[in-house]
Design a protein around this motif. Structure first.
Motif, mmCIF file in Angstrom:
data_model
loop_
_atom_site.group_PDB
_atom_site.id
_atom_site.type_symbol
_atom_site.label_atom_id
_atom_site.label_comp_id
_atom_site.label_asym_id
_atom_site.label_seq_id
_atom_site.Cartn_x
_atom_site.Cartn_y
_atom_site.Cartn_z
ATOM 1 N N ILE A 1 0.820 -1.189 0.000
ATOM 2 C CA ILE A 1 0.000 0.000 0.000
ATOM 3 C C ILE A 1 0.875 1.269 0.000
ATOM 4 O O ILE A 1 0.493 2.281 -0.558
ATOM 5 N N LEU A 2 2.072 1.184 0.614
ATOM 6 C CA LEU A 2 2.958 2.347 0.605
ATOM 7 C C LEU A 2 3.461 2.660 -0.801
ATOM 8 O O LEU A 2 3.667 3.824 -1.146
ATOM 9 N N GLY A 3 3.646 1.625 -1.601
ATOM 10 C CA GLY A 3 4.046 1.858 -2.988
ATOM 11 C C GLY A 3 2.955 2.577 -3.763
ATOM 12 O O GLY A 3 3.219 3.490 -4.550
ATOM 13 N N LEU A 4 1.710 2.183 -3.521
ATOM 14 C CA LEU A 4 0.578 2.837 -4.167
ATOM 15 C C LEU A 4 0.478 4.298 -3.724
ATOM 16 O O LEU A 4 0.303 5.204 -4.549
ATOM 17 N N ILE A 5 0.628 4.533 -2.434
ATOM 18 C CA ILE A 5 0.585 5.902 -1.914
ATOM 19 C C ILE A 5 1.742 6.721 -2.484
ATOM 20 O O ILE A 5 1.566 7.887 -2.858
ATOM 21 N N SER A 6 2.932 6.121 -2.568
ATOM 22 C CA SER A 6 4.090 6.830 -3.128
ATOM 23 C C SER A 6 3.834 7.234 -4.571
ATOM 24 O O SER A 6 4.140 8.364 -4.977
ATOM 25 N N ARG A 7 3.284 6.322 -5.338
ATOM 26 C CA ARG A 7 3.009 6.620 -6.748
ATOM 27 C C ARG A 7 1.976 7.736 -6.872
ATOM 28 O O ARG A 7 2.150 8.675 -7.648
ATOM 29 N N LEU A 8 0.895 7.627 -6.117
ATOM 30 C CA LEU A 8 -0.158 8.648 -6.190
ATOM 31 C C LEU A 8 0.369 10.017 -5.747
ATOM 32 O O LEU A 8 0.063 11.040 -6.365
ATOM 33 N N ALA A 9 1.167 10.021 -4.676
ATOM 34 C CA ALA A 9 1.710 11.299 -4.180
ATOM 35 C C ALA A 9 2.678 11.907 -5.192
ATOM 36 O O ALA A 9 2.653 13.123 -5.421
ATOM 37 N N PHE A 10 3.517 11.088 -5.799
ATOM 38 C CA PHE A 10 4.486 11.620 -6.766
ATOM 39 C C PHE A 10 3.768 12.271 -7.944
ATOM 40 O O PHE A 10 4.092 13.386 -8.345
ATOM 41 N N ILE A 26 -0.704 -0.766 -11.805
ATOM 42 C CA ILE A 26 0.742 -0.767 -12.017
ATOM 43 C C ILE A 26 1.480 -1.320 -10.804
ATOM 44 O O ILE A 26 2.462 -2.055 -10.955
ATOM 45 N N THR A 27 1.026 -0.988 -9.602
ATOM 46 C CA THR A 27 1.763 -1.409 -8.400
ATOM 47 C C THR A 27 1.411 -2.821 -7.935
ATOM 48 O O THR A 27 2.237 -3.472 -7.299
ATOM 49 N N GLU A 28 0.211 -3.288 -8.228
ATOM 50 C CA GLU A 28 -0.203 -4.616 -7.750
ATOM 51 C C GLU A 28 0.693 -5.749 -8.256
ATOM 52 O O GLU A 28 1.073 -6.627 -7.481
ATOM 53 N N PRO A 29 1.075 -5.775 -9.533
ATOM 54 C CA PRO A 29 1.954 -6.858 -9.985
ATOM 55 C C PRO A 29 3.361 -6.805 -9.371
ATOM 56 O O PRO A 29 4.104 -7.777 -9.440
ATOM 57 N N LYS A 30 3.708 -5.685 -8.763
ATOM 58 C CA LYS A 30 5.053 -5.522 -8.204
ATOM 59 C C LYS A 30 5.092 -5.797 -6.700
ATOM 60 O O LYS A 30 6.083 -5.466 -6.048
ATOM 61 N N LYS A 31 4.053 -6.386 -6.140
ATOM 62 C CA LYS A 31 4.003 -6.531 -4.680
ATOM 63 C C LYS A 31 5.138 -7.395 -4.139
ATOM 64 O O LYS A 31 5.616 -7.149 -3.037
ATOM 65 N N TRP A 32 5.591 -8.382 -4.900
ATOM 66 C CA TRP A 32 6.700 -9.204 -4.415
ATOM 67 C C TRP A 32 8.015 -8.436 -4.459
ATOM 68 O O TRP A 32 8.893 -8.649 -3.632
ATOM 69 N N THR A 33 8.149 -7.537 -5.412
ATOM 70 C CA THR A 33 9.341 -6.690 -5.453
ATOM 71 C C THR A 33 9.348 -5.744 -4.256
ATOM 72 O O THR A 33 10.390 -5.526 -3.631
#
Length: 186
Positions: A1-10, A26-33
């Protein structure tokens, strides 16, 4: 969820807002990364923390015999060592704070490359990042203090009210756990 927030904020900052659904695609497939980057970041923090503690203990025990007659000097040495370790640890936190951002923004990133990129992005801005984190902590401090006062009052009330009811004790403990988790999220 922090990746999603980071993307939206950027994308909000660069004035090209993105919908939550588009960002999630875009961020959901990268959850393992994201997960692997978190693990690597935790291993880095843990390794440096353990090695700092070991080095600090070795230093203290080796210098202890030299300063037996002067406990004030030994105390000042220990205090300066603790401050140095704390400042180094804070600097490390500032340098690795943006681990999720490159994963959220760019297409092909690995966990290792995102740690390198976070290190590169924060090269000259570690002090500014620490300042922002410090101000954020000061802003959330009153809320956290209010929650902890409420937890203390709640605990005292339920200690006196609940005497022989295991079900009520369980409910009260679950509420306390929820409040603690909620306050730590701040």
């Amino acid at each position: 969820i922090l990746g999603l927030i980071s993307r939206l904020a950027f994308y909000e900052v660069v004035e090209t807002p993105e919908t939550v659904e588009d960002a999630r695609k875009i961020t959901e497939p990268k959850k393992w990364t994201f997960f692997l980057a978190d693990i690597l970041g935790s291993l880095i923090f843990g390794g440096i923390t353990i090695s700092s503690i070991i080095a600090f203990c070795i230093l203290i025990f080796s210098l202890k015999s030299l300063f037996v007659n002067n406990p004030v000097l030994l105390f000042l040495l220990i205090l300066s060592g603790l401050i140095a370790v704390l400042l180094g640890y804070l600097h490390l936190i500032a340098r690795l704070l943006l681990i999720k951002l490159p994963i959220a923004l760019e297409q092909k990133n690995t966990a290792i490359s995102t740690i390198k990129y976070s290190w590169k992005l924060t090269k000259r801005y570690a002090n500014e990042i620490l300042g922002i984190v410090f101000v954020a902590c000061l802003l959330t401090l009153p809320i956290c203090m209010a929650i902890y006062v409420f937890i203390g009052v709640f605990t005292m009330i339920f200690t006196f009210v609940i005497t022989n009811s295991p079900v009520l004790e369980l409910i009260a403990n679950l509420i306390l756990i929820g409040l603690n988790i909620a306050s730590s999220a701040l």
